[in-house]
Motif scaffolding. Sequence first.
Motif, PDB file in Angstrom:
ATOM      1  N   ARG A 163      14.596  -6.141 -15.389  1.00 25.68           N
ATOM      2  CA  ARG A 163      15.487  -5.877 -14.255  1.00 25.68           C
ATOM      3  C   ARG A 163      16.331  -4.620 -14.471  1.00 25.68           C
ATOM      4  O   ARG A 163      16.518  -3.837 -13.537  1.00 25.68           O
ATOM      5  N   THR A 164      16.857  -4.444 -15.682  1.00 25.60           N
ATOM      6  CA  THR A 164      17.671  -3.247 -15.929  1.00 25.60           C
ATOM      7  C   THR A 164      16.807  -1.997 -15.915  1.00 25.60           C
ATOM      8  O   THR A 164      17.246  -0.946 -15.448  1.00 25.60           O
ATOM      9  N   THR A 165      15.585  -2.109 -16.393  1.00 28.45           N
ATOM     10  CA  THR A 165      14.671  -0.964 -16.355  1.00 28.45           C
ATOM     11  C   THR A 165      14.312  -0.625 -14.914  1.00 28.45           C
ATOM     12  O   THR A 165      14.283   0.543 -14.533  1.00 28.45           O
ATOM     13  N   LYS A 166      14.070  -1.645 -14.118  1.00 27.55           N
ATOM     14  CA  LYS A 166      13.766  -1.424 -12.700  1.00 27.55           C
ATOM     15  C   LYS A 166      14.955  -0.760 -11.997  1.00 27.55           C
ATOM     16  O   LYS A 166      14.784   0.157 -11.184  1.00 27.55           O
ATOM     17  N   ALA A 167      16.160  -1.217 -12.317  1.00 25.10           N
ATOM     18  CA  ALA A 167      17.363  -0.611 -11.729  1.00 25.10           C
ATOM     19  C   ALA A 167      17.484   0.851 -12.163  1.00 25.10           C
ATOM     20  O   ALA A 167      17.835   1.719 -11.357  1.00 25.10           O
ATOM     21  N   ALA A 168      17.184   1.138 -13.427  1.00 16.74           N
ATOM     22  CA  ALA A 168      17.244   2.515 -13.908  1.00 16.74           C
ATOM     23  C   ALA A 168      16.178   3.374 -13.221  1.00 16.74           C
ATOM     24  O   ALA A 168      16.434   4.544 -12.903  1.00 16.74           O
ATOM     25  N   LEU A 169      15.021   2.813 -12.955  1.00 17.08           N
ATOM     26  CA  LEU A 169      13.979   3.548 -12.215  1.00 17.08           C
ATOM     27  C   LEU A 169      14.439   3.866 -10.790  1.00 17.08           C
ATOM     28  O   LEU A 169      14.230   4.981 -10.296  1.00 17.08           O
ATOM     29  N   GLU A 170      15.092   2.902 -10.153  1.00 19.86           N
ATOM     30  CA  GLU A 170      15.636   3.140  -8.811  1.00 19.86           C
ATOM     31  C   GLU A 170      16.702   4.224  -8.859  1.00 19.86           C
ATOM     32  O   GLU A 170      16.781   5.073  -7.966  1.00 19.86           O
ATOM     33  N   TRP A 171      17.534   4.200  -9.898  1.00 16.30           N
ATOM     34  CA  TRP A 171      18.561   5.228 -10.071  1.00 16.30           C
ATOM     35  C   TRP A 171      17.905   6.600 -10.213  1.00 16.30           C
ATOM     36  O   TRP A 171      18.381   7.582  -9.631  1.00 16.30           O
ATOM     37  N   CYS A 172      16.819   6.677 -10.969  1.00 16.26           N
ATOM     38  CA  CYS A 172      16.098   7.951 -11.136  1.00 16.26           C
ATOM     39  C   CYS A 172      15.619   8.471  -9.788  1.00 16.26           C
ATOM     40  O   CYS A 172      15.783   9.659  -9.488  1.00 16.26           O
ATOM     41  N   GLU A 173      15.028   7.589  -8.990  1.00 15.39           N
ATOM     42  CA  GLU A 173      14.545   7.988  -7.660  1.00 15.39           C
ATOM     43  C   GLU A 173      15.698   8.531  -6.811  1.00 15.39           C
ATOM     44  O   GLU A 173      15.586   9.587  -6.185  1.00 15.39           O
ATOM     45  N   TYR A 174      16.793   7.794  -6.783  1.00 16.59           N
ATOM     46  CA  TYR A 174      17.966   8.202  -6.007  1.00 16.59           C
ATOM     47  C   TYR A 174      18.477   9.560  -6.487  1.00 16.59           C
ATOM     48  O   TYR A 174      18.736  10.461  -5.687  1.00 16.59           O
ATOM     49  N   THR A 175      18.615   9.709  -7.795  1.00 11.39           N
ATOM     50  CA  THR A 175      19.154  10.942  -8.362  1.00 11.39           C
ATOM     51  C   THR A 175      18.228  12.116  -8.106  1.00 11.39           C
ATOM     52  O   THR A 175      18.680  13.213  -7.744  1.00 11.39           O
ATOM     53  N   LEU A 176      16.933  11.888  -8.268  1.00 12.70           N
ATOM     54  CA  LEU A 176      15.970  12.965  -7.982  1.00 12.70           C
ATOM     55  C   LEU A 176      16.008  13.367  -6.511  1.00 12.70           C
ATOM     56  O   LEU A 176      15.954  14.562  -6.189  1.00 12.70           O
ATOM     57  N   ASP A 177      16.123  12.384  -5.610  1.00  9.97           N
ATOM     58  CA  ASP A 177      16.250  12.705  -4.183  1.00  9.97           C
ATOM     59  C   ASP A 177      17.477  13.582  -3.943  1.00  9.97           C
ATOM     60  O   ASP A 177      17.406  14.579  -3.219  1.00  9.97           O
ATOM     61  N   LYS A 178      18.590  13.219  -4.547  1.00 11.87           N
ATOM     62  CA  LYS A 178      19.825  13.991  -4.378  1.00 11.87           C
ATOM     63  C   LYS A 178      19.691  15.406  -4.988  1.00 11.87           C
ATOM     64  O   LYS A 178      20.185  16.373  -4.428  1.00 11.87           O
ATOM     65  N   LEU A 179      19.040  15.472  -6.135  1.00 16.60           N
ATOM     66  CA  LEU A 179      18.843  16.782  -6.780  1.00 16.60           C
ATOM     67  C   LEU A 179      17.954  17.678  -5.946  1.00 16.60           C
ATOM     68  O   LEU A 179      18.175  18.891  -5.861  1.00 16.60           O
ATOM     69  N   PHE A 180      16.913  17.118  -5.319  1.00 16.07           N
ATOM     70  CA  PHE A 180      16.025  17.917  -4.498  1.00 16.07           C
ATOM     71  C   PHE A 180      16.724  18.362  -3.215  1.00 16.07           C
ATOM     72  O   PHE A 180      16.488  19.445  -2.713  1.00 16.07           O
ATOM     73  N   ILE A 181      17.594  17.514  -2.672  1.00 17.61           N
ATOM     74  CA  ILE A 181      18.380  17.899  -1.501  1.00 17.61           C
ATOM     75  C   ILE A 181      19.298  19.072  -1.881  1.00 17.61           C
ATOM     76  O   ILE A 181      19.412  20.036  -1.136  1.00 17.61           O
ATOM     77  N   LYS A 182      19.913  18.997  -3.024  1.00 20.65           N
ATOM     78  CA  LYS A 182      20.813  20.049  -3.489  1.00 20.65           C
ATOM     79  C   LYS A 182      20.056  21.365  -3.667  1.00 20.65           C
ATOM     80  O   LYS A 182      20.595  22.437  -3.458  1.00 20.65           O
TER      81      LYS A 182
END
Length: 184
Positions: A163-182
């Motif tokens: 579960r924590t790994t899955k949450a960290a994977l979701e965080w990666c997706e979110y962060t990458l989306d934000k980085l690409f928007i930037k």
Amino acid sequence: MTNYNDTTYAILGILTTDCKSGYSIKQFIDRSLNHFWKISYGQIYPTLKFIVQEGLAEVQISSNPGKPDKNEYNLTSKGRDVLKNWLEQPMKQLPIERNEILLKLFFGRYQSHKKTVSLIQNYKQELEKRYQTYVAIEQSIMDFNPNDDDAVYWLFTLDYGKRTTKAALEWCEYTLDKLFIKEE
């Protein structure tokens, strides 16, 4: 009652399994605990010696023809009582995570955007590998230890890791989306 360090309690717990030698304890750690609790050979043997000195375990020499003698450790009733007492104590504090990725990201303004994206992408790949390792461990427990009294508890800790790994994977997706928007 004496308070011992966490390594002592971990090894007392491992001695409740079929692991009785320093080598088998290290193998057990590498196969199961290593994902959330690391103990080195350099900690195992001094801790085993200490556990015996404290009367928490007894050591017996095991001889097998053609093999060197080895020390096998068995919990004493005092050792079981100390473990049980520790298990029943409330948690002292929430675990504190040390995460190099978060530390680097915190100061990410001082590296190139491309390097930041690469850092997160690499982290995501490693998390995906870890998740697959957890899935394999889960399958192994289900295949080889389905009736073991400890298996349900092993699966609880494994589920936490998944579960924590899955949450960290979701965080990666979110962060990458934000980085690409930037980037745009």
